[in-house]
Design a protein around this motif. Sequence first.
Motif, PDB file in Angstrom:
ATOM      1  N   ARG A   1     -13.659  13.824  -3.964  1.00  0.00           N
ATOM      2  CA  ARG A   1     -12.888  15.040  -4.218  1.00  0.00           C
ATOM      3  C   ARG A   1     -13.577  16.271  -3.651  1.00  0.00           C
ATOM      4  O   ARG A   1     -12.954  17.303  -3.432  1.00  0.00           O
TER       5      ARG A   1
ATOM      6  N   TYR B   1     -10.053  16.644  -2.916  1.00  0.00           N
ATOM      7  CA  TYR B   1      -9.701  15.667  -1.882  1.00  0.00           C
ATOM      8  C   TYR B   1      -9.150  16.334  -0.628  1.00  0.00           C
ATOM      9  O   TYR B   1      -8.486  15.690   0.189  1.00  0.00           O
TER      10      TYR B   1
ATOM     11  N   LEU C   1     -12.382  11.616   4.989  1.00  0.00           N
ATOM     12  CA  LEU C   1     -11.433  12.484   4.304  1.00  0.00           C
ATOM     13  C   LEU C   1     -11.666  13.917   4.791  1.00  0.00           C
ATOM     14  O   LEU C   1     -12.771  14.434   4.696  1.00  0.00           O
TER      15      LEU C   1
END
Length: 563
Positions: free
Chosen positions: A74, A398, A410
Amino acid sequence: MKLFFKLLLLIPINIESSFFNSKAIVHPEIGANGMVVSQHYLATEAGHSILAAGGNAYDASIAVAFALAVVLPRAGNIGGGGFMVMFDGKTNETLSIDYRETAPALATKDMFLQQDGSVDRKRATQGILSIGVPGTVYGMWEVHKRFGSMAWSELLNPAIKLAKDGFVVSPFMADALNKRYQKLSQYKNFHRIFYPNYPIKMDQLLKQPELAKTLEIIAANGAKGFYEGEIAEKIDKHMSENGGLITKKDLKNYRPIWREVVKGNYDDYEIVTMGPPSSGGIHIIQMLNILEKHDLVSLGHNSSTYAALLTEVMKYAYADRSKYLGDPDFFDVPVETLISKAYATEISKRIKLNVITASDKILPGAAMQNESLDTTHFSVADKHGNVISNTYTLNSGYGSGIIINDTGILMNNEMDDFVSAPGVPNQFGLVGDEANKIEPFKRPLSSMTPTLILQDGRPIYATGSPGGSRIITTVLQFLINTLDFKMEISDATVAPRIHHQWKPDILMLETGFDIHHANDIEALGQKIYFSGPGTSLESIEIKNNLYYGFGDTRRPDSKAMGH
């Protein structure tokens, strides 16, 4: 049994300890040779293993950063960026490195505006266009080149193992993923990796083999392993196929910047913190300069008078933030004026105890002649005198939700930290102006505030926090709690916090703040509301030749580990 209780009564309950403050309610961890504190226990353990293997604080910090990219997706990242402030034990120098993301070459100032001139909030905060050129890998590589003592590949081994073998999902992580299912499951790669089964259950094993392979490439090739070659090709391809802006040239041209730290004095303490494009350091010093003129202890910690004073000071700082802060390579930030004692004196003349000023009455520079809650921070110290304070982020929890095909990377959504339109708040309610408009290669303004406190030329505290716009006020209150109220770092951390960011004109009081004091503040004319915890200090104190660490219990996976 009666004899036991008689003996118990003979034990002094207020005995002073040479290790701990006997008046503290919550106690920190302790180490003789160093300390690692981060927002995830597995990342803390990764850093600790490096110290135990003979590495220094720089080595351990790199290990923590890459481990967080695996276990705290995250916020931990290799697809984002941040800032590191350092005290070097060998030279007694304070340094900082800016590895903040940059806008791609194809970015334009109007890229998030709709035909009617309004900002398309979804486009600015989610998906492919919200992504800035990542800086984390290059930032860590630069730190390693200059200060590392162990082989680069060894520092990535803990992260690679966690990605390849997997780790157990904590209740906190499961909850965070489940709450964002509707938003993030729309992204194919994110759904495949993080939502193979929904709802996510705690204690399930999460493996990330694609990310493990990416980390192995970076371990073998350093920064080039990310910014050139196979990984850069995959990022470029994903962008071009999905309407993104980042190119191989953007990646190859990216460089972190070693910047001068921003320094200030508060009583006999030296504040060493991050300069622009972080706004946090400047405004920490600005607010401390104003508060230095008051006897805060006599006002009483978190009393209504004390909280109202902090509120007024915060309003002036955030008003200035909206106008005068941006990337110093693109905008002339008036640093010296903002952190000057003279400017603080001018602001002080406008502040009266127990008097609330409406935000509309406070203009940026009046006295002059919402970054995500899911940023993360870690602090590291070693026996050689090196001390690190590092904050980095993907921006929102995220980030953009985009995971580059076949890489497990990510990506951030940092483009929303620019001003999409002057005067229009970003996702965290922060207002900006021309200084922070979108321009190619520019770094967006940030609230990240990695900070060191020195006394007699030696570091005594390292601290920082996630929390978007709340970061600055969180660090401020930690410093007041420790430096003025002499709290143990643990008590200084768990004490309820307040936050005001000028606009909207609302004072946030953290759950646990005294309701009677809250009522008194409201009676002065200040709108308030109670909020849940949104920040997480990860701090170290050095005293008595020992290292004290505390991970904020607001994020239950936080952990301090002494060496």
